[in-house]
Write a protein that holds these residues in place. Structure first.
Motif, PDB file in Angstrom:
ATOM      1  N   LYS A 133     -32.201  -6.171  58.555  1.00 25.76           N
ATOM      2  CA  LYS A 133     -32.011  -4.906  58.544  1.00 25.76           C
ATOM      3  C   LYS A 133     -32.423  -4.125  59.751  1.00 25.76           C
ATOM      4  CE  LYS A 133     -34.418  -5.253  54.557  1.00 25.76           C
ATOM      5  NZ  LYS A 133     -34.701  -6.615  54.839  1.00 25.76           N
ATOM      6  N   SER A 134     -33.699  -4.197  60.022  1.00 24.62           N
ATOM      7  CA  SER A 134     -34.140  -3.318  61.198  1.00 24.62           C
ATOM      8  C   SER A 134     -33.356  -3.728  62.485  1.00 24.62           C
ATOM      9  CB  SER A 134     -35.636  -3.648  61.503  1.00 24.62           C
ATOM     10  OG  SER A 134     -36.319  -3.175  60.148  1.00 24.62           O
ATOM     11  N   THR A 135     -32.844  -4.729  62.653  1.00 18.36           N
ATOM     12  CA  THR A 135     -32.382  -5.320  63.793  1.00 18.36           C
ATOM     13  C   THR A 135     -30.742  -4.762  63.990  1.00 18.36           C
ATOM     14  OG1 THR A 135     -33.414  -7.410  63.847  1.00 18.36           O
ATOM     15  CG2 THR A 135     -31.639  -7.194  65.262  1.00 18.36           C
ATOM     16  N   ILE A 154     -41.796  -7.496  57.374  1.00 15.29           N
ATOM     17  CA  ILE A 154     -42.027  -6.778  58.579  1.00 15.29           C
ATOM     18  C   ILE A 154     -42.023  -5.145  58.203  1.00 15.29           C
ATOM     19  CG2 ILE A 154     -41.477  -5.784  60.808  1.00 15.29           C
ATOM     20  CD1 ILE A 154     -42.558  -8.667  61.046  1.00 15.29           C
ATOM     21  N   THR A 155     -40.806  -4.828  57.795  1.00 18.53           N
ATOM     22  CA  THR A 155     -40.811  -3.006  57.306  1.00 18.53           C
ATOM     23  C   THR A 155     -41.476  -2.973  55.955  1.00 18.53           C
ATOM     24  OG1 THR A 155     -38.602  -3.322  58.567  1.00 18.53           O
ATOM     25  CG2 THR A 155     -39.077  -1.334  56.998  1.00 18.53           C
ATOM     26  N   ARG A 156     -42.540  -2.006  56.086  1.00 16.90           N
ATOM     27  CA  ARG A 156     -43.225  -1.748  54.968  1.00 16.90           C
ATOM     28  C   ARG A 156     -42.813  -0.469  54.273  1.00 16.90           C
ATOM     29  NH1 ARG A 156     -47.278  -5.519  53.814  1.00 16.90           N
ATOM     30  NH2 ARG A 156     -46.696  -7.294  54.976  1.00 16.90           N
ATOM     31  N   MET A 170     -30.662   4.838  56.892  1.00 20.27           N
ATOM     32  CA  MET A 170     -32.241   4.700  56.256  1.00 20.27           C
ATOM     33  C   MET A 170     -32.646   3.050  56.199  1.00 20.27           C
ATOM     34  SD  MET A 170     -33.737   5.872  53.064  1.00 20.27           S
ATOM     35  CE  MET A 170     -35.188   5.111  52.166  1.00 20.27           C
ATOM     36  N   ASP A 171     -33.641   2.642  56.948  1.00 25.35           N
ATOM     37  CA  ASP A 171     -33.928   1.377  56.807  1.00 25.35           C
ATOM     38  C   ASP A 171     -34.786   1.260  55.654  1.00 25.35           C
ATOM     39  OD1 ASP A 171     -34.544  -1.373  57.562  1.00 25.35           O
ATOM     40  OD2 ASP A 171     -35.844  -0.660  59.315  1.00 25.35           O
ATOM     41  N   THR A 172     -34.832   0.067  55.068  1.00 25.95           N
ATOM     42  CA  THR A 172     -35.821  -0.118  53.982  1.00 25.95           C
ATOM     43  C   THR A 172     -36.496  -1.739  53.889  1.00 25.95           C
ATOM     44  OG1 THR A 172     -34.214  -1.335  52.452  1.00 25.95           O
ATOM     45  CG2 THR A 172     -34.348   1.172  52.314  1.00 25.95           C
TER      46      THR A 172
HETATM   47 MG    MG Z   1     -37.362  -4.633  58.536  1.00 27.45          MG
END
Ligand code: MG
Ligand code: GTP
Length: 278
Positions: A133-135, A154-156, A170-172
């Motif tokens: 997702k973040s990539t 990784i993403t909190r 929006m990243d989750t």
């Molecule tokens: Mg992430």
């Protein structure tokens, strides 16, 4: 293998996703192109169901291209908007952007017809952990805005980013199911690196991988791992790989733990070739 892995930050993340969903126009649901059906999270789809949804088969570079096309066809037959992408290289990005625009078009036209300004579309990126997702977000932005990593969790917390003049993302954090009861689905999720490493036995997952190779990808056993199947059991194959790679403990016994970890890494990094599991 049933999986029970629902760390605290996911409880909070689910609540945040539910609270923020009303702010968005489109939900981009990321799935792993190697096993998109095993990655579908009904919980997330229910939360997203009142919004337009785009299913993105990410990590397409690690999946068998023909099978990815079949998966896309299957999803589209069910009326789902779907596209495949490699977020590390940006391959497939244009199709994803086209699909997002098409989904937003009716709303943009409605705003225009009322004489209102067409604001950037708001897209929420959701999916199970470690799916990219973040990539994906960084790829759309064209630079590194969100922290990424090769392990799940990784993403909190949520993060809004203006991607381009016409899109806000929006990243989750990745969300698991409270419990994965289906044995094979659990094994696939662990193999893909979606599950935290404390929630499964590496040996069980490595043996599952060898079973899959035996049954469906014998060429990979022979040509990539350089072992002859010869009707041997998965555990015998594992021992042979350990011997071949010289994975030994101090006393000279085979270090099967090391071999299991190495095999899982080989699969996850695509070193066994482009294998699709669903
Ligand atoms: Mg992430
Ligand atoms: N080969 C390949 N690797 C990818 C792709 N997208 C992401 N990755 C890798 O997958 C790993 C996880 O990526 P992240 O973007 O951190 O995943 P995430 O979904 O944000 O993970 P959480 O925040 O933990 O839920 C990283 O090692 C990425 O480099 C892709 O399209 N292809």
């Amino acid at each position: 293998m049933a999986i029970n892995w629902y760390p605290g930050h996911m409880v909070k993340a689910k609540r945040e996703i539910q609270q923020n969903i009303k702010l968005v126009d489109i939900v981009a649901i990321l799935l792993d192109a190697r096993a998109p059906f095993s990655c579908r999270n009904q919980d997330l789809e229910n939360i997203s169901s009142r919004k337009k949804m785009l299913f993105v088969l990410n990590k397409m570079d690690l999946a068998d291209p023909k099978t990815t096309d079949q998966y896309l066809t299957r999803l589209r037959r069910h009326g789902i908007t779907a596209a495949a992408m490699d977020s590390t290289s940006g391959k497939g990005l244009n199709e994803v952007l086209k699909a997002l625009k098409a989904l937003y078009e009716p709303q943009a036209q409605m705003l225009q017809s009322k004489g209102r300004r067409v604001r950037p579309m708001r897209v929420m990126v959701v999916g199970v952990p470690n799916i990219g997702k973040s990539t994906f977000l960084n790829c759309l932005v064209g630079k590194k805005m969100a922290v990424t990593g090769a392990k799940p969790g990784i993403t909190r917390g949520k993060q809004w980013v203006r991607v381009r003049e016409d899109i806000e993302l929006m990243d989750t954090p990745g969300l698991m199911w409270p419990k994965v009861e289906n044995e094979e689905q659990g094994l696939k999720l662990a193999l893909l690196g979606i599950v935290g490493e404390n929630a499964y036995q590496e040996e069980e997952v490595a043996l599952y991988l060898l079973e899959v190779l035996k049954a469906r990808f014998p060429d990979t056993l022979r040509d990539t791992l350089k072992i002859q199947d010869g009707d041997r059991t998965a555990i015998e194959l594992l021992e042979q790989i350990a011997r071949q790679r010289g994975h030994l403990l101090k006393g000279g016994q085979l270090d099967l733990g090391k071999t299991c970890a190495a095999l899982l890494q080989d699969f996850r990094k695509g070193r066994l070739g482009r294998l699709s599991l669903d």
